[in-house]
Write a protein that holds these residues in place. Sequence first.
Motif, short mmCIF file in Angstrom:
data_model
loop_
_atom_site.label_atom_id
_atom_site.label_comp_id
_atom_site.label_asym_id
_atom_site.label_seq_id
_atom_site.Cartn_x
_atom_site.Cartn_y
_atom_site.Cartn_z
N ASP B 30 -29.21 -0.30 -28.10
CA ASP B 30 -27.85 -0.15 -28.61
C ASP B 30 -26.99 -1.34 -28.23
O ASP B 30 -26.25 -1.88 -29.05
N VAL B 33 -27.90 -4.44 -30.37
CA VAL B 33 -27.32 -4.42 -31.72
C VAL B 33 -25.82 -4.70 -31.67
O VAL B 33 -25.30 -5.53 -32.41
N ALA B 65 -24.77 1.14 -40.90
CA ALA B 65 -24.71 0.62 -39.53
C ALA B 65 -23.55 -0.35 -39.38
O ALA B 65 -22.86 -0.38 -38.35
N ASP B 231 -34.31 -2.97 -37.47
CA ASP B 231 -33.36 -2.69 -36.40
C ASP B 231 -32.23 -1.80 -36.92
O ASP B 231 -31.74 -0.91 -36.22
N TYR B 235 -31.30 1.79 -35.72
CA TYR B 235 -29.95 2.00 -35.20
C TYR B 235 -29.29 3.19 -35.92
O TYR B 235 -28.69 4.05 -35.28
#
Lengths: 96, 285
Positions: B30, B33, B65, B231, B235
Amino acid sequence: MVQVKLEFGGGLDAIVADRTKRLQVDAPVRTLGELITWVRRNCIREKHDMFAVSEATVRPGVLVLVNEVDWELEGTTRYELQPGDHVAFISTLHGG
Amino acid sequence: MTPRHACFKCGSGEAQFYSVAGARCPPCFDAHVRDTFRRAVLREGMLQHGARVAVAVSGGPASMALLDLVLRFWEREWRGRSSESHQWHFWTLVLHVEVPSKGGAQTVERLRDLAEGHNLPFASVRQEPPPELLHSMDGSERRQWWREQVRLQLTRMALDHNCTVLLVGTTATRAAVMTVVRMGMGEGCQAKEETRMVTEWSVRLHGNQVHAEHHGNITVGRPLRELLQRDMVRYARTRPGLELGITHMQDMRDTLEGLAERFLLEMGQGRAATIHSVLGVMDRM
């Protein structure tokens, strides 16, 4: 025979029989590679190469999670399934 | 308790997220990102005090995201500050172009509900395909046409709402695919003047790492440009409510885009560095 929970995400449910996102199955398999082959034959109703281009491995771009862990960390196709495992197949083949 | 797969960042967490650089535990993933997003935003000046920001959201994982990261960024960077000198603010608008083949009205309603849940204004427009035009195109040309139309619509909506920034969720993976597609379609290195004050902003073949382009009244930013598509999918799975909009998988098997995607994925094996290398080589060609 091993009982596992399957999940299809990222739009993969659209090619699964009954368009279901989640299944609980008793599969006559031992490893994750064998499970992929079994799923391709028994759960995918159309466009099989959107899930797996060949036996025992998924199409590039399809993520495989075993109990929320990337399968690369579990030995990919060699991972030996345990009863109750949650295997998720998630397509990344879509737009942003 | 010793983790089965130790996180390469913190050393103690149980790694769940694979990358060539090393596997991360959930908190470190986390943070990776969020920090990658934050660096891009601050380095390129995409979000500034007083900005009117449009976030393009298709319902796919990257754009979902992106919206989530914008909101978390605002919460952490500005709302969280107690000093009056740091009471910054930027106004956020959620933009969507409804494409009939991609979930359509259902996606619009989900996104509208999502925006309303965060007290954000929402604007969408429906893009209808002219049948006679699309029937004359093959799969690759249709996808290209749709992409151009969505781009134009987003830009127009952002400008109509007096936005100074338009954020789009282009990932490294998608940028590489589009680079290969454009080369395959012979689009070369030209920058096109499409609308007032905005030039071609998808993937230019000049220069590397095009994160943000400033064009007159509007800045088009791609703060996810250094992150992989996988990713963003991972996420989105970790964040509540983000997977709601993902209802379709694009069948690109008969398109140049599908071929490019498969080529990059098989070659790169998920390595961001490989994908960046492809972009770099093609940028220099």
